[in-house]
Scaffold this active site. Structure first.
Site, PDB file in Angstrom:
ATOM      1  N   LYS A   1     -10.348  -3.956  -4.012  1.00 45.83           N
ATOM      2  CA  LYS A   1     -10.781  -2.597  -4.336  1.00 45.83           C
ATOM      3  C   LYS A   1      -9.617  -1.757  -4.829  1.00 45.83           C
ATOM      4  CE  LYS A   1     -14.937  -1.171  -4.430  1.00 45.83           C
ATOM      5  NZ  LYS A   1     -16.047  -1.761  -3.898  1.00 45.83           N
TER       6      LYS A   1
ATOM      7  N   LYS B   1       0.821  -1.212   0.000  1.00 38.89           N
ATOM      8  CA  LYS B   1       0.000   0.000   0.000  1.00 38.89           C
ATOM      9  C   LYS B   1       0.855   1.262   0.000  1.00 38.89           C
ATOM     10  CE  LYS B   1      -4.186  -1.855   2.156  1.00 38.89           C
ATOM     11  NZ  LYS B   1      -5.162  -1.714   3.239  1.00 38.89           N
TER      12      LYS B   1
ATOM     13  N   LYS C   1      -5.339 -11.018  -6.522  1.00 43.91           N
ATOM     14  CA  LYS C   1      -6.612 -11.184  -5.819  1.00 43.91           C
ATOM     15  C   LYS C   1      -7.584 -10.090  -6.239  1.00 43.91           C
ATOM     16  CE  LYS C   1      -5.508  -8.319  -1.887  1.00 43.91           C
ATOM     17  NZ  LYS C   1      -5.459  -8.023  -0.493  1.00 43.91           N
TER      18      LYS C   1
HETATM   19  P1  TYM Z   1     -10.627  -6.013   4.495  1.00 45.40           P
HETATM   20  O1  TYM Z   1     -11.677  -5.030   4.863  1.00 45.40           O
HETATM   21  O2  TYM Z   1      -9.624  -5.627   3.475  1.00 45.40           O
HETATM   22  O3  TYM Z   1     -11.318  -7.339   3.967  1.00 45.40           O
HETATM   23  C1  TYM Z   1     -12.362  -7.994   4.691  1.00 45.40           C
HETATM   24  C2  TYM Z   1     -12.192  -9.499   4.561  1.00 45.40           C
HETATM   25  O4  TYM Z   1     -12.274  -9.912   3.185  1.00 45.40           O
HETATM   26  C3  TYM Z   1     -11.182 -10.756   2.866  1.00 45.40           C
HETATM   27  N1  TYM Z   1     -10.850 -10.613   1.441  1.00 45.40           N
HETATM   28  C4  TYM Z   1     -10.735 -11.629   0.576  1.00 45.40           C
HETATM   29  N2  TYM Z   1     -10.870 -12.959   0.737  1.00 45.40           N
HETATM   30  C5  TYM Z   1     -10.691 -13.730  -0.359  1.00 45.40           C
HETATM   31  N3  TYM Z   1     -10.386 -13.242  -1.581  1.00 45.40           N
HETATM   32  C6  TYM Z   1     -10.245 -11.926  -1.791  1.00 45.40           C
HETATM   33  N4  TYM Z   1      -9.973 -11.446  -3.007  1.00 45.40           N
HETATM   34  C7  TYM Z   1     -10.410 -11.042  -0.677  1.00 45.40           C
HETATM   35  N5  TYM Z   1     -10.337  -9.697  -0.520  1.00 45.40           N
HETATM   36  C8  TYM Z   1     -10.606  -9.452   0.781  1.00 45.40           C
HETATM   37  C9  TYM Z   1     -10.056 -10.272   3.771  1.00 45.40           C
HETATM   38  O5  TYM Z   1      -9.063 -11.249   3.927  1.00 45.40           O
HETATM   39  C10 TYM Z   1     -10.805  -9.967   5.050  1.00 45.40           C
HETATM   40  O6  TYM Z   1     -10.956 -11.133   5.829  1.00 45.40           O
HETATM   41  N6  TYM Z   1      -7.255  -5.849   8.212  1.00 45.40           N
HETATM   42  C11 TYM Z   1      -8.579  -6.342   7.845  1.00 45.40           C
HETATM   43  C12 TYM Z   1      -9.663  -5.897   8.789  1.00 45.40           C
HETATM   44  C13 TYM Z   1      -9.439  -6.160  10.235  1.00 45.40           C
HETATM   45  C14 TYM Z   1      -9.512  -7.403  10.911  1.00 45.40           C
HETATM   46  C15 TYM Z   1      -9.293  -7.119  12.274  1.00 45.40           C
HETATM   47  C16 TYM Z   1      -9.717  -8.707  10.486  1.00 45.40           C
HETATM   48  C17 TYM Z   1      -9.198  -5.225  11.184  1.00 45.40           C
HETATM   49  N7  TYM Z   1      -9.109  -5.786  12.418  1.00 45.40           N
HETATM   50  C18 TYM Z   1      -9.279  -8.144  13.232  1.00 45.40           C
HETATM   51  C19 TYM Z   1      -9.702  -9.732  11.446  1.00 45.40           C
HETATM   52  C20 TYM Z   1      -9.473  -9.436  12.798  1.00 45.40           C
HETATM   53  C21 TYM Z   1      -8.919  -5.834   6.460  1.00 45.40           C
HETATM   54  O7  TYM Z   1      -8.454  -4.818   6.020  1.00 45.40           O
HETATM   55  O8  TYM Z   1      -9.895  -6.548   5.800  1.00 45.40           O
END
Ligand code: TYM
Length: 332
Positions: free
Chosen positions: A198, A112, A195
């Site tokens: 967004k 990022k 993957k």
């Molecule tokens: P975020 O908001 O980017 O994504 C939310 C969830 O979607 C999953 N994901 C995917 N899984 C499979 N294929 C894909 N192409 C794909 N794109 C996104 C992500 O792996 C995620 O599970 N850091 C985290 C948010 C977070 C969090 C936490 C998660 C903050 N605190 C505590 C677990 C525990 C994030 O940015 O997810």
């Protein structure tokens, strides 16, 4: 009941198919068997510039989508991260437990930040995984259902939990990642080497759950497929077709082998037409349920307030223990 915790960022507006298949779908299943905590991580969203009104609207929108997808506030605790101030409080302790080099090795930060240049990269983006560590440890979660891209952050969480426990005595549950092999990584429809995301995907490569069904159908029909014409799951040779098969198999609860049989002798077009229909059949009621939650913001907000209250009861206790362990003087 074992405990699970996970979070999703509100930044994206509509969730995409990767979010749903990689994470949210498991959240829904796990609320039946686990003590489940799920949150909209609005504080994490602030690591990149946000329009304030949009952030507020997207936070409600994210909660509405989680409910529309099937989270049940009677079966799980659904809340907004910033409503529980203990997250940032524990995060400070966690920052002081994390090595600078250790934090520097987080690949998501490197990806990022490399796009923005260091002057435009916030310190918050750098410490973002440590806030995530606090999110997880605060609830003593046993498992964290996420997609593959979060694995490194869970690994960091484990390391810090073990370090803290080693230094101060047993305090935190050391969590396991809960990542499904089949759907842990859903790929970009235009570029199955990356993957679906967004930030990295082109608009044509990403299926947004709130898009017009026609738009999604068009994207599926123009998905990049592979040379040859055979429909078979082969991640190496046929990543495009394999991705479509994974999505179809998951949405219809069908085995990949069965799908391969069903499409034997048929062309890619047949697979895409069927998938487009399945996605739009799934998305139509999802869209209207989401809208129904948005149309009643008072109910939505009070539901989130109740969730925050339940979450806080747990968070307060863990934070107090951690403060005590590290030697902070209680304010009496
Ligand atoms: P975020 O908001 O980017 O994504 C939310 C969830 O979607 C999953 N994901 C995917 N899984 C499979 N294929 C894909 N192409 C794909 N794109 C996104 C992500 O792996 C995620 O599970 N850091 C985290 C948010 C977070 C969090 C936490 C998660 C903050 N605190 C505590 C677990 C525990 C994030 O940015 O997810």
């Amino acid at each position: 009941r074992p405990r699970v915790l996970s979070g999703i960022q509100p930044t994206s507006g509509s969730f995409h198919l990767g979010n749903y298949l990689g994470a949210v779908r498991q959240w829904i299943a796990l609320q039946e068997s686990h003590d489940a905590f799920y949150m909209v991580v609005d504080l994490h969203a602030l690591t990149l510039p946000q329009d304030p009104e949009e952030l507020r609207a997207n936070t409600r929108l994210a909660a509405a989508q989680l409910l529309a997808a099937g989270l049940d506030p009677e079966r799980c605790t659904l809340f907004v991260q910033s409503h529980v101030p203990e997250h940032t409080q524990l995060s400070w302790l966690m920052e002081c437990m994390t090595g600078f080099g250790e934090a520097s090795r987080m690949t998501q930060f490197k990806d990022k930040s490399s796009k923005q240049g260091s002057d435009r990269t916030s310190v918050g983006l750098f410490t973002y995984p440590i806030l995530q560590v606090a999110d997880i440890l605060l609830y003593q979660a046993h498992q964290v259902p996420v997609g593959e891209d979060q694995r490194q952050h869970i690994e960091l969480t484990r390391n810090i939990a073990e370090r803290f426990n080693g230094r101060y005595g047993a305090t935190f549950t050391v969590p396991e990642p809960y990542i499904l092999r089949e759907t842990g990584k859903i790929y970009d429809l235009q570029d199955p080497a990356i993957k679906m995301s967004k930030s990295a995907s082109s608009p044509k490569g990403i299926i947004n759950l709130l898009d017009e069904p026609k738009a999604s159908a068009k994207k599926i029909k123009s998905a990049v497929t592979d040379t040859g014409s055979e429909i078979r799951f082969d991640q190496e040779e046929k990543p495009g077709v394999s991705n479509l098969l994974t999505i179809l198999a998951t949405l219809t609860d069908t085995g990949i082998a069965e799908l391969e049989q069903r499409y034997a002798g048929k062309g890619y077009g047949a697979l895409k037409t069927d998938l487009a229909e399945i996605v739009s059949d799934w998305a139509a009621p999802f869209r209207s349920r989401t809208q129904a939650y948005l149309d009643d913001p008072e109910t939505l907000d009070s539901l989130l307030a109740k969730g925050a209250e339940k979450a806080r009861a747990v968070a307060v206790e863990t934070l107090a223990q951690a403060y005590d362990k590290v030697g902070l003087l209680p304010s009496k």
